[in-house]
Enzyme design. Structure first.
Site, PDB file in Angstrom:
ATOM      1  N   GLY A  14       0.807  -1.208   0.000  1.00 57.92           N
ATOM      2  CA  GLY A  14       0.000   0.000   0.000  1.00 57.92           C
ATOM      3  C   GLY A  14       0.842   1.259   0.000  1.00 57.92           C
ATOM      4  CG  HIS A  49      -2.093   7.976  -3.299  1.00 51.46           C
ATOM      5  ND1 HIS A  49      -1.025   7.134  -3.068  1.00 51.46           N
ATOM      6  CD2 HIS A  49      -2.787   8.000  -2.122  1.00 51.46           C
ATOM      7  CE1 HIS A  49      -1.082   6.677  -1.831  1.00 51.46           C
ATOM      8  NE2 HIS A  49      -2.140   7.178  -1.249  1.00 51.46           N
ATOM      9  NE  ARG A  78      -8.110   0.027  -2.979  1.00 50.89           N
ATOM     10  CZ  ARG A  78      -7.848  -0.502  -1.803  1.00 50.89           C
ATOM     11  NH1 ARG A  78      -6.584  -0.611  -1.404  1.00 50.89           N
ATOM     12  NH2 ARG A  78      -8.809  -0.937  -1.034  1.00 50.89           N
ATOM     13  CB  CYS A 120     -13.482  -8.612  10.250  1.00 49.19           C
ATOM     14  SG  CYS A 120     -13.102  -6.846  10.302  1.00 49.19           S
ATOM     15  CB  CYS A 172      -6.002  -3.903  11.616  1.00 49.60           C
ATOM     16  SG  CYS A 172      -7.542  -3.349  10.846  1.00 49.60           S
ATOM     17  CD  GLN A 176     -13.125  -5.431  32.297  1.00 44.83           C
ATOM     18  OE1 GLN A 176     -12.983  -4.302  31.840  1.00 44.83           O
ATOM     19  NE2 GLN A 176     -12.146  -6.076  32.901  1.00 44.83           N
ATOM     20  NE  ARG A 218     -16.191  -0.029  22.213  1.00 42.31           N
ATOM     21  CZ  ARG A 218     -15.070  -0.345  21.553  1.00 42.31           C
ATOM     22  NH1 ARG A 218     -14.816   0.210  20.371  1.00 42.31           N
ATOM     23  NH2 ARG A 218     -14.219  -1.213  22.049  1.00 42.31           N
TER      24      ARG A 218
END
Length: 695
Positions: free
Chosen positions: A80, A194, A242, A368, A374, A441, A451
């Protein structure tokens, strides 16, 4: 130029000899692009893993991608934002350096390893343009189509002249040539924020020469780049772009503008694949909500837009943006929205996705959950600590040489992982959990609406323990006698902690975030929430209170909001705080809470820099400063254990078994997670994996 030989849902055009009939699953159909045959429709897109060594992809880098190839995907892209020239660096490293021939032998080794597992390998080559950092590495000014400043990366760019354009076009070609010599299957350029995309967009291109103004002029630089790349690659290798399909900004590229640009590149035969992205990437909030959407966004948020784009091109279309589950991926291929579905972050959670799918074990894929951890600790998944650590941690647990009896005390993330790994090793495992269900928790964290997806961390492990036939005993507050009655060989204490308030004068007047998330009943009026950690716990609870109609003022010891949280989520939290009108006071720590005659509470804070005192009043004060270990059973067992409860750190870090000690006691004793110290979910699960993988 491109033939898609196996439309979604059809039989493969060519099948290898096999006893089993070809799969009907759309995700498992091959895809032919020119001379490249991709074995299925699942891939991983290029991303900066920050695992390079001085800009080179050495062992750690290659092993990370090799695990995905071994896991069965068809294509793994890497590199990347790899730099094609010396003025394309950003701060902090993480980029591959394709401006030097030194990278070629590493590419050759890399491609051999990936091809040996039946997968294809492509590299992203790019120039950052105005995103480059002018104060790191070579200390060169950022260049761009026009003078401007990118908010996120902060450099002021200078306008490129014709010499710069020729230089960078040539650099793109040279980088592509190195990819070809390295044995790769293709290369990918990047538009969006970019350099090529900066020329495309009227937001960043204000030129009046042949590279600015009309769409035809604004695409000229990109065409020159792709012509040079094609010249260096030849006709056989794949050239992907991309490609931004909509900047989602009134001053930027619209969907129709992007369609026009795509038609030009397709007409000129300079692209083989459109790897579609949506939105901008020049601010952190744009990254968090558009370019790399996380938990705050819905699943596959741009799939329909990319599907609409696909109707306007004959070329294969790839796409990645929070496509985390097989059902959504399968739908995208079956309905013809995509030709390849990219599950990049999903492969950090589980690189074995395709193998499990082929074995009929779809339900066993580790999910995921979209936590974006990450993006904070690069390629370290919040609940797969082996991701990014493939040289020291296993993705697949090996069976132990000797079966042992293992008792795990505590069923939070650490305890669940310890029980899972020990059971995978073939040990006889019993898990005691004081609550009515496992989760610890994390069950409270899931009560915050933004969440709730964290429940996947719990659900997956509970399901795995059921498959492995682990003896899970809930509603059992295990004490020393309960543990010893199991005649254990190993005891792992994962009892977590309790809210840490002992330090506070007046703690009896306060509630913890556990109190708040357990029930909203019994309180009204305004709230002061003291955040002494900068983690998700305090910030998300403040939002939870505001969502339930409470007026909230958050006070933090730190100099910014959510200091320990991944940068993309910090921006999301700041946006949500603004929308919910949550006041924030920085640089203060709580020293005392008192109740006056009117039953109102006063919180006294001290400024971290000046020492000045500040009194604030509210009807409720909530305190978050992590947890203190709940470790009584550990201390009760220490003297009865063979190792006195000591985990040898040298052995732990070396990934070898704990040293044997001469003792009359039969069992060894360890503690993990918050039973040791207040940390986070990733640390708790990492503790469990590296200890238990060698038991």
């Amino acid at each position: 130029m491109v033939s898609i030989q196996s439309p979604p849902g059809s039989e493969p055009a060519v099948s290898s000899p096999s006893v089993s009939p070809p799969s009907k699953d759309p995700l498992l159909q091959p895809l032919q692009i020119k001379t490249l045959r991709l074995r299925n429709r699942i891939m991983s897109t290029s991303h900066a893993s920050f695992m390079d060594d001085g800009g080179l992809p050495l062992e750690r880098y290659q092993r990370y991608h090799e695990e995905k190839a071994k896991g069965g995907l068809a294509l793994t892209m890497f590199g990347g934002s790899s730099m094609v020239d010396v003025d394309s660096s950003w701060g902090g490293g993480g980029q591959l350096n394709l401006a030097t021939d030194e990278i070629i032998p590493h590419f050759q080794n890399f491609s051999r390893r990936i091809h040996a597992h039946g997968a294809a390998l492509m590299c992203q080559i790019s120039h950052l343009g105005r995103r480059a950092d002018a104060t790191t590495l070579n200390w060169l000014p950022a260049v761009a189509p026009s003078r401007s400043r990118e908010t996120q990366h902060r450099a002021f760019s200078r306008e490129m002249d014709e010499h710069d354009i020729r230089r960078i076009v040539k650099a793109y070609g040279a980088a592509a040539g190195r990819c070809r010599e390295g044995g790769l299957d293709g290369v990918e350029t990047l538009t969006g924020g970019h350099l090529i995309g900066q020329f495309f967009s009227p937001r960043t291109n204000f030129r009046t020469d042949r590279f600015g103004g009309s769409v035809e002029n604004r695409v000229r630089f990109g065409l020159m780049v792709h012509e040079e790349i094609r010249r260096r690659l030849g006709d056989g290798m794949i050239l992907s772009m991309r490609f931004i399909i909509d900047e989602a900004d009134k001053d930027g590229l619209s969907f129709e503008d992007c369609l026009e640009i795509a038609r030009i590149f397709e007409r000129e035969g300079l692209v083989d694949v459109f790897n579609c992205i949506f939105g901008r990437m020049d601010t952190v909030i744009a990254l968090a909500e558009q370019n790399m959407p996380g938990m705050s966004q819905p699943l596959a948020p741009f799939l329909s837009q990319v599907g609409a784009f696909r109707q306007h091109t004959r070329l294969p279309v790839f796409h990645a943006a929070r496509i985390t589950d097989i059902a959504t991926a399968r739908y995208a291929i079956r309905e013809g929205l995509l030709d390849m579905v990219a599950m990049t972050r999903a492969h950090m959670a589980d690189p074995q996705i395709v193998n499990k799918l082929m074995r009929g074990e779809e339900e066993r894929i580790r999910p995921c959950v979209g936590a974006s951890y990450c993006m904070h600790k690069k390629v370290n998944c919040i609940h797969n600590p082996a991701s990014g650590r493939e040289t020291i941690l296993p993705q697949i647990i090996e069976t132990a040489a000797k079966k042992r009896r293992v008792v795990v005390v505590g069923g939070g993330p650490a305890g669940l992982e310890a029980a899972r790994v020990c059971a995978e090793r073939g040990h006889d495992v019993v898990l005691f959990e004081a609550g009515s269900q496992p989760g610890g928790q994390l069950l409270l964290a899931c009560r915050v609406s933004s969440r709730r997806d964290l429940v996947g961390i719990i659900d997956w492990r509970v399901s795995e323990l059921e498959r492995l036939k682990v003896d899970v005993r809930c509603d059992t507050y295990a004490e020393t006698d309960d543990v010893l009655a199991e005649n254990p060989d190993v005891v792992i204490v994962a009892t977590g902690g309790l809210p840490d308030t002992d330090w506070l004068d007046g703690a009896e007047h306060c509630q913890s975030i556990w109190d708040v998330l357990s029930t909203m009943a019994g309180h009204s009026g305004d709230v002061i929430l003291y955040d002494g950690t900068g983690r998700h716990e305090g910030i998300s609870t403040a939002l939870h209170l505001a969502e339930h109609g409470r007026s909230v003022h958050l006070v933090t010891i730190d100099d910014s909001l959510a200091q320990e949280i991944e940068y993309s989520t910090r921006a999301v939290y700041r946006k949500q705080f603004k929308k919910r009108d949550i006041a924030v006071t920085l640089d203060h720590h709580l020293i005392k809470v008192s109740r006056d005659n009117s039953n109102s509470l006063t919180a006294t804070f001290r400024h971290e820099l000046t020492g000045d005192l500040l009194d604030m009043r509210a009807s409720q004060i909530v305190v978050e400063r992590g947890t203190t270990p709940l470790d009584e059973v550990f201390h009760d067992l220490k003297e009865k254990s063979s190792n006195q409860g000591v985990t040898d750190l040298d052995a732990l870090l070396a990934g070898v078994g704990q040293p044997l000690r001469e003792s009359e006691a039969k069992f060894e004793l360890h503690r993990i997670g918050d039973a040791v110290a207040s940390r986070n979910v990733h640390a708790a699960i990492y503790d469990a994996l590296r200890l238990c993988m060698v038991l």
